[in-house]
Design a protein around this motif. Sequence first.
Motif, PDB file in Angstrom:
ATOM      1  N   CYS A  28       0.870  -1.176  -0.032  1.00 19.57           N
ATOM      2  CA  CYS A  28       0.023   0.058  -0.048  1.00 19.57           C
ATOM      3  C   CYS A  28       0.883   1.213   0.010  1.00 19.57           C
ATOM      4  O   CYS A  28       0.254   2.360  -0.195  1.00 19.57           O
ATOM      5  CB  CYS A  28      -0.925   0.260   1.214  1.00 19.57           C
ATOM      6  N   CYS A  29       2.181   1.101   0.147  1.00 21.68           N
ATOM      7  CA  CYS A  29       3.003   2.101   0.242  1.00 21.68           C
ATOM      8  C   CYS A  29       3.912   2.333  -0.866  1.00 21.68           C
ATOM      9  O   CYS A  29       4.523   3.416  -1.341  1.00 21.68           O
ATOM     10  CB  CYS A  29       3.939   2.203   1.469  1.00 21.68           C
ATOM     11  N   VAL A  39      -1.773   9.454  -1.333  1.00 17.88           N
ATOM     12  CA  VAL A  39      -2.262   9.299   0.160  1.00 17.88           C
ATOM     13  C   VAL A  39      -2.775  10.901   0.205  1.00 17.88           C
ATOM     14  O   VAL A  39      -1.745  11.708   0.260  1.00 17.88           O
ATOM     15  CB  VAL A  39      -1.247   8.951   1.245  1.00 17.88           C
ATOM     16  N   LEU A  82       0.866  12.882   0.088  1.00 17.04           N
ATOM     17  CA  LEU A  82       2.308  12.885   0.498  1.00 17.04           C
ATOM     18  C   LEU A  82       3.138  12.943  -0.840  1.00 17.04           C
ATOM     19  O   LEU A  82       2.482  12.473  -1.886  1.00 17.04           O
ATOM     20  CB  LEU A  82       2.190  11.280   0.922  1.00 17.04           C
ATOM     21  N   CYS A  90       6.059   5.865  -1.700  1.00 19.00           N
ATOM     22  CA  CYS A  90       5.739   6.840  -0.792  1.00 19.00           C
ATOM     23  C   CYS A  90       7.261   7.312  -0.395  1.00 19.00           C
ATOM     24  O   CYS A  90       8.160   6.505   0.156  1.00 19.00           O
ATOM     25  CB  CYS A  90       4.786   6.478   0.449  1.00 19.00           C
ATOM     26  N   PHE A  92       8.073   8.240   2.539  1.00 22.65           N
ATOM     27  CA  PHE A  92       8.191   7.780   3.690  1.00 22.65           C
ATOM     28  C   PHE A  92       8.665   6.072   3.969  1.00 22.65           C
ATOM     29  O   PHE A  92       8.648   5.676   4.983  1.00 22.65           O
ATOM     30  CB  PHE A  92       7.415   8.159   4.857  1.00 22.65           C
TER      31      PHE A  92
HETATM   32  S1  SF4 Z   1       3.168   7.361   5.173  1.00 15.96           S
HETATM   33 FE1  SF4 Z   1       3.743   6.345   3.279  1.00 15.96          FE
HETATM   34  S2  SF4 Z   1       5.215   4.692   4.100  1.00 15.96           S
HETATM   35 FE2  SF4 Z   1       3.878   5.482   6.065  1.00 15.96          FE
HETATM   36  S3  SF4 Z   1       2.098   3.911   5.798  1.00 15.96           S
HETATM   37 FE3  SF4 Z   1       1.683   5.929   4.715  1.00 15.96          FE
HETATM   38  S4  SF4 Z   1       1.986   5.212   2.619  1.00 15.96           S
HETATM   39 FE4  SF4 Z   1       3.215   3.872   3.791  1.00 15.96          FE
END
Ligand code: SF4
Length: 182
Positions: A28-29, A39, A82, A90, A92
């Motif tokens: 999902c990331c 996101v 994000l 992502c 992160f």
């Molecule tokens: S911020 Fe980014 S890395 Fe963290 S849970 Fe959400 S999508 Fe995944």
Amino acid sequence: MNGTKKVESSLAAKLMEIGFSCTRCGDCCRAGSGDDNLVMVTPREIRAISGFCGLQAADIAEPYPESVELPGGRSVTFGRVLRRRPCGDCRFFSGSSCLAYPVRPSICRTYPFMLDGDELRVFPCRGLGNPLAEEEALCIARDLVRRSAEEEEEAGRIRAILPGVPSRPGRFLVDSEGVSER
Ligand code: SF4
């Protein structure tokens, strides 16, 4: 039991029936996992991540990639997402973990579930079908109810702010805290 608690408890029962446990696959990331990893993130969530990670807001989020054209040569974008790396993951996501985990946005906190009005929507995820303890189900249910209320509140604020978009031509960003020029 009050109304909200009843909703949470019946939601928790549904979640337990479906079953879910995060496998930490990171699908999902990451980009290319079949589902959209875009996101949406609120100003409050950006501040929380900024405080936790020590990053500037502009390094955390960027305007939503699509915009709406309004009369008078105005282009308006609603909200932020994000930031993602050039590969699409992502920014992160690191190894198999989230660098912003304790303050991750509510979309991440509640994935693969979402409330659409009263209806529970379920997105593709490898963790579905795994046993889910009642306490954990209640936590997810509370997060879902909170997320739904916050999204409604955000949308209401954006609607109230929208008439404040300047009448001159330009590219503007509207979020729940105001209008800015892009
Ligand atoms: S911020 Fe980014 S890395 Fe963290 S849970 Fe959400 S999508 Fe995944």
